[in-house]
Design an enzyme around this catalytic site. Structure first.
Site, PDB file in Angstrom:
ATOM      1  N   ASP A  39       1.140  -1.752  -0.063  1.00  0.00           N
ATOM      2  CA  ASP A  39      -0.223  -0.107   0.129  1.00  0.00           C
ATOM      3  C   ASP A  39       0.502   1.065  -0.190  1.00  0.00           C
ATOM      4  O   ASP A  39       0.017   2.372  -0.006  1.00  0.00           O
ATOM      5  CB  ASP A  39      -0.848   0.329   1.109  1.00  0.00           C
ATOM      6  CG  ASP A  39      -0.255   0.026   2.460  1.00  0.00           C
ATOM      7  OD1 ASP A  39       1.095  -0.302   2.314  1.00  0.00           O
ATOM      8  OD2 ASP A  39      -0.573   0.018   3.805  1.00  0.00           O
ATOM      9  N   ARG A  74      21.384   1.904  -3.657  1.00  0.00           N
ATOM     10  CA  ARG A  74      21.888   1.064  -2.894  1.00  0.00           C
ATOM     11  C   ARG A  74      22.278   0.679  -3.469  1.00  0.00           C
ATOM     12  O   ARG A  74      22.645   0.308  -5.054  1.00  0.00           O
ATOM     13  CB  ARG A  74      20.519   0.546  -2.183  1.00  0.00           C
ATOM     14  CG  ARG A  74      19.494   1.135  -1.812  1.00  0.00           C
ATOM     15  CD  ARG A  74      17.723   1.016  -1.947  1.00  0.00           C
ATOM     16  NE  ARG A  74      16.762   2.254  -1.453  1.00  0.00           N
ATOM     17  CZ  ARG A  74      17.168   2.125   0.222  1.00  0.00           C
ATOM     18  NH1 ARG A  74      16.789   0.346  -0.018  1.00  0.00           N
ATOM     19  NH2 ARG A  74      16.320   2.655   0.284  1.00  0.00           N
ATOM     20  N   ASP A 117      19.227  -4.360  -1.879  1.00  0.00           N
ATOM     21  CA  ASP A 117      18.474  -3.620  -1.337  1.00  0.00           C
ATOM     22  C   ASP A 117      17.988  -2.819  -0.483  1.00  0.00           C
ATOM     23  O   ASP A 117      18.246  -1.408  -0.206  1.00  0.00           O
ATOM     24  CB  ASP A 117      17.047  -3.416  -2.379  1.00  0.00           C
ATOM     25  CG  ASP A 117      16.313  -4.697  -1.009  1.00  0.00           C
ATOM     26  OD1 ASP A 117      16.815  -5.775  -1.035  1.00  0.00           O
ATOM     27  OD2 ASP A 117      14.849  -4.169  -0.491  1.00  0.00           O
TER      28      ASP A 117
HETATM   29  P1  AMP Z   1      12.194  -3.628   3.176  1.00  0.00           P
HETATM   30  O1  AMP Z   1      12.166  -5.038   3.107  1.00  0.00           O
HETATM   31  O2  AMP Z   1      11.789  -2.722   3.243  1.00  0.00           O
HETATM   32  O3  AMP Z   1      13.629  -2.673   2.675  1.00  0.00           O
HETATM   33  O4  AMP Z   1      11.321  -3.526   1.648  1.00  0.00           O
HETATM   34  C1  AMP Z   1      12.080  -4.172   0.570  1.00  0.00           C
HETATM   35  C2  AMP Z   1      10.912  -3.929  -0.298  1.00  0.00           C
HETATM   36  O5  AMP Z   1       9.734  -4.051  -0.879  1.00  0.00           O
HETATM   37  C3  AMP Z   1      11.073  -2.435  -0.745  1.00  0.00           C
HETATM   38  O6  AMP Z   1      11.231  -2.253  -2.355  1.00  0.00           O
HETATM   39  C4  AMP Z   1       9.566  -1.856  -0.494  1.00  0.00           C
HETATM   40  O7  AMP Z   1       9.806  -0.262  -0.776  1.00  0.00           O
HETATM   41  C5  AMP Z   1       9.288  -2.344  -0.243  1.00  0.00           C
HETATM   42  N1  AMP Z   1       8.062  -2.514   0.345  1.00  0.00           N
HETATM   43  C6  AMP Z   1       7.769  -2.903   1.597  1.00  0.00           C
HETATM   44  N2  AMP Z   1       6.826  -2.366   2.566  1.00  0.00           N
HETATM   45  C7  AMP Z   1       5.533  -1.466   1.952  1.00  0.00           C
HETATM   46  C8  AMP Z   1       5.065  -0.920   1.855  1.00  0.00           C
HETATM   47  N3  AMP Z   1       3.771  -0.730   2.503  1.00  0.00           N
HETATM   48  N4  AMP Z   1       4.701  -0.516   0.369  1.00  0.00           N
HETATM   49  C9  AMP Z   1       5.131  -0.348  -0.506  1.00  0.00           C
HETATM   50  N5  AMP Z   1       6.227  -1.674  -0.905  1.00  0.00           N
HETATM   51  C10 AMP Z   1       6.334  -1.654   0.737  1.00  0.00           C
HETATM   52 MG    MG Z   2      14.510  -1.558   1.647  1.00  0.00          MG
END
Ligand code: AMP
Ligand code: MG
Length: 544
Positions: free
Chosen positions: A151, A216, A286
Site C-alpha cells: 500500500d 543502494r 536493496d
Molecule cells: P524492505 O524490506 O523494507 O527493505 O522492503 C523491500 C521492498 O518492499 C522495497 O521495494 C520496499 O519499497 C517494498 N515495500 C515494503 N513495504 C511496503 C509497503 N508497505 N508498501 C509498498 N512497498 C513496500
Molecule cells: Mg528496503
C-alpha cells in the site's frame, strides 16, 4: 527559494535543488500504478495528501543544519501544522519534484528483480553547508509505481523504531541515514503483524529521512540485470560526480576505485555494527547503501545477551542468514553482487576479484583495531589478542551475558590488582550486573571467567598506563546506552495511546550514549524478564 506563501516564510532557509532528477533519466510515464519501469532511474510521483497530519517528533540538530527551526516548542501551532503538512508530503514546497527510485535487489540470497521505492518518496535535496547536500525522503507517504501489491504506507510502531534508531546510531558515531521528523498521518493502515491471518488497523505515520544519497547496491544491479549498460554508466557517473568527486566518470580505473571504496566503507560499517551490537535483520542488496550508511531500519535489533547467532527477524529465524555474527560475511556476499553489477563498466574480472578479496583484509584490520579499543589495549597484538578475544567470545555465549553492560563494565576491572587476586569473585565483581542468570552458581564458569580475567589483566598490564587513560579509551567505544529493544517498544506502547513524551526522552538519553547519565540510569539496565519473548522486544517481522 522563491514564491513562498507568507505562512511558510519560516521555511525560507531551505535551499532546494533536484540534482538527481535533473541529471538522470526519468520514467516517461507519469501515472501512479504498479509496473515494471525500464530505462529509468526514477518515476515522478506525488505523495498522498493526508487529512490530518500531526508532528510528533523532531530532530533539532538536523533541523538546524538544514536551515529549519531547531525547536518546535518555540514555533506557533500554525507553523507546527505547516511542518506536519510538508514533512508528511501533504504539501509540496515550490521547487520540490518528488520521485521514487527504481532499484532491484537480492533478497535472502536470490535475485528478486525490480523492487524500488515502494513506500518511500524523495522530495528534493537541500543544502546543509558549503558543499553539502542532503536528500529529503518520506517513508510511508503513499504508493508509487514500485509498490507492487503493497500500500505504500508505514505504521507508527515501525516509524518510531526507524526514527529513534537512525538518531541513536548517529549519536553512537555509526554511519547512518538520519531522521528529521515523525508525523502521524491521522489515517489507519491495516497490517497483519504476525502473518497469522488476523490483520488489524494501526496508526499510519511518515518518517522524514535524510541522507546525502539513498542509492543502494540494487540501483546498479537492476540495470546490469536488464542489460541496460548505458543507464548503468549514467548512474555510476552521476554517483562519482556527486559523491566520489575525487574519481573521474568514464575511467575504468576509477570505476574500480569506486568499487574499492564501497568495499572499504561497507567493511567499516560492519565493524561498527559489530562494535555496538546492532543487527540489521534484512541485509538484502536493496538495503545496502552505496555510501556505506546504515539504511532501512526494519526488523533490526540490539544484542542483549551476546550471541553470534541472534537475529531479531522472525522471517529469518530458520536460516539465520542475517544473524549478528553473519553480517560481515553477508556484506561481502552483497559486495560480490555489486561487483557483478559493475563488471560491464570495469571489464576486468581479475581486478574486480582482487578488490573483492581485499574486503576481508580491510575488515580484519579495522576489526582488530576496534576490538583492541573495546578491550582497552593501545593496539591489537595479532595472535595473542585474537586468542584472548575468542576465549572471551566463547565465555560470553556460555551463560547469557549482556554485551553492552559487559564491555562497559570491563573498564571497571582493576587490572593492577590481578596479580594478587586470590579470588575470581573479586575480579568478576564489576561485571556481575551484566549477567541474566547468576554466574556465581556455576563454579566451572566462574573458574573459566576468572582465568580469562587474570590473563586479560596481565595483558592490560603489558604496557602500563594510568587507569584513567584505559578507562577513557574503553568508554569512548563501549556505550553505556543503546536503543535496547524493549526501550523502543515501551515508547511505542505509550505512543499508540497518544503519549509521545517517551520518544523525546529516549532520544535525549541516546544523544550521549557514552556518557554516564545518572538521571537516566534506568535506561542502561539490562532487558527485564517481561520483555524476553514479547513481540517487538525480541521478535520482529518485516510486516511494517
Ligand atoms: P524492505 O524490506 O523494507 O527493505 O522492503 C523491500 C521492498 O518492499 C522495497 O521495494 C520496499 O519499497 C517494498 N515495500 C515494503 N513495504 C511496503 C509497503 N508497505 N508498501 C509498498 N512497498 C513496500
Ligand atoms: Mg528496503
Amino acid at each position: 527559494m522563491t514564491h513562498l506563501p507568507a505562512s511558510l516564510d519560516f521555511l525560507a532557509g531551505l535551499e532546494i535543488s533536484n540534482r538527481f532528477v535533473d541529471a538522470l533519466p526519468a520514467d516517461p510515464l507519469n501515472k501512479n500504478y504498479a509496473r515494471q519501469v525500464t530505462h529509468a532511474c526514477y518515476s515522478r510521483v506525488a505523495p498522498k495528501q493526508f487529512k490530518a497530519p500531526h508532528l510528533i517528533a523532531w530532530s533539532p540538530e538536523l533541523a538546524e543544519a538544514m536551515g529549519l527551526p531547531a525547536h518546535i516548542q518555540c514555533i506557533d501551532a500554525t507553523q507546527r501544522a505547516e511542518l506536519a503538512q510538508v514533512f508528511s508530503g501533504s504539501r509540496l514546497l515550490p521547487g520540490m519534484q518528488p520521485y521514487a527510485m527504481c532499484y532491484g535487489g537480492h533478497q535472502f540470497g536470490h535475485w528478486a528483480g525490480q523492487l524500488g521505492d515502494g513506500r518511500a518518496i524523495n522530495l528534493c535535496e537541500v543544502s546543509t553547508g558549503a558543499q553539502e547536500r542532503q536528500v529529503i525522503q518520506l517513508k510511508g507517504a503513499g504508493p508509487t509505481p514500485y509498490s507492487r501489491s503493497a500500500d505504500g504506507f508505514a505504521v507508527l510502531r515501525s516509524s518510531i523504531r526507524e526514527w529513534l534508531c537512525s538518531e541513536a546510531m548517529h549519536h553512537l558515531g555509526v554511519p547512518t541515514t538520519r531522521a528529521l521528523s515523525l508525523v502521524i498521518t491521522g489515517e489507519a493502515v491495516v497490517r497483519d503483524m504476525f502473518y497469522d491471518g488476523r490483520p488489524k488497523a494501526e496508526l499510519g505515520a511518515v518518517v522524514c529521512r535524510v541522507a546525502p544519497s539513498f542509492l543502494r547496491f540494487g540501483n546498479y544491479e537492476i540495470f546490469t540485470s536488464r542489460g541496460d549498460i548505458p543507464r548503468l554508466r549514467q548512474l555510476v557517473d552521476f554517483t562519482l560526480a556527486e559523491h566520489f568527486p575525487h574519481l573521474a566518470p568514464g575511467s575504468q580505473a576509477d570505476y574500480l576505485a569506486f568499487y574499492r571504496e564501497v568495499c572499504e566503507r561497507t567493511a567499516a560499517l560492519m565493524v561498527e555494527w559489530i562494535r555496538v551490537g546492532f543487527v540489521h535483520g534484512v541485509m538484502n542488496t536493496d538495503n545496502m547503501s552505496i555510501l556505506g550508511l546504515t539504511i532501512d531500519y526494519g526488523p533490526y535489533g540490539w544484542l542483549e545477551g551476546y550471541d553470534l547467532e541472534w537475529t531479531p527477524n522472525t522471517t529469518d529465524a530458520q536460516g539465520r542468514r542475517y544473524a549478528y555474527g553473519q553480517q560481515p560475511q553477508i556484506a561481502q556476499w552483497n559486495l560480490a553482487q555489486l561487483g557483478n553489477a559493475l563488471y560491464p563498466l570495469v571489464e576486468d574480472i581479475e581486478a574486480l576479484q582482487e578488490v573483492f578479496s581485499s574486503y576481508q583484509q580491510c575488515y580484519t584490520s579495522l576489526w582488530q583495531e576496534m576490538i583492541a579499543r573495546k578491550l582497552g589495549f593501545p593496539a591489537f597484538e595479532a595472535n595473542s589478542d585474537l586468542d584472548l578475544f575468542m576465549r572471551l567470545e566463547t565465555l560470553l555465549q556460555r551463560t547469557e551475558t549482556d554485551m553492552t553492560l559487559f564491555f562497559r563494565n570491563l573498564a571497571d576491572v582493576d587490572v593492577t590488582q590481578a596479580a594478587d587476586a586470590q579470588e575470581d569473585l573479586a575480579l568478576i565483581q564489576p561485571l556481575l550486573e551484566s549477567y541474566y542468570g547468576n554466574p556465581l552458581e556455576d563454579r566451572s564458569y566462574l573458574a573459566a571467567m576468572g582465568a580469562w580475567l587474570r590473563d586479560y589483566c596481565q595483558r592490560a598490564q603489558q604496557a602500563p598506563e594510568p587507569a584513567l587513560a584505559r578507562r577513557q579509551r574503553m568508554h569512548a567505544v563501549n556505550p553505556r546506552y543503546v536503543l535496547r529493544n524493549y526501550l523502543a517498544q515501551r515508547a511505542i506502547d505509550l505512543a499508540e495511546r497518544g503519549d509521545y513524551a517517551e520518544i523525546e526522552t529516549l532520544l535525549d538519553v541516546m544523544r550521549q550514549p557514552y556518557a554516564e547519565q545518572p538521571e537516566y540510569a534506568d535506561y542502561a539496565r539490562k532487558r527485564p524478564e517481561w520483555a524476553r519473548d514479547r513481540a517487538g522486544c525480541s521478535m520482529l517481522s518485516c510486516s511494517s
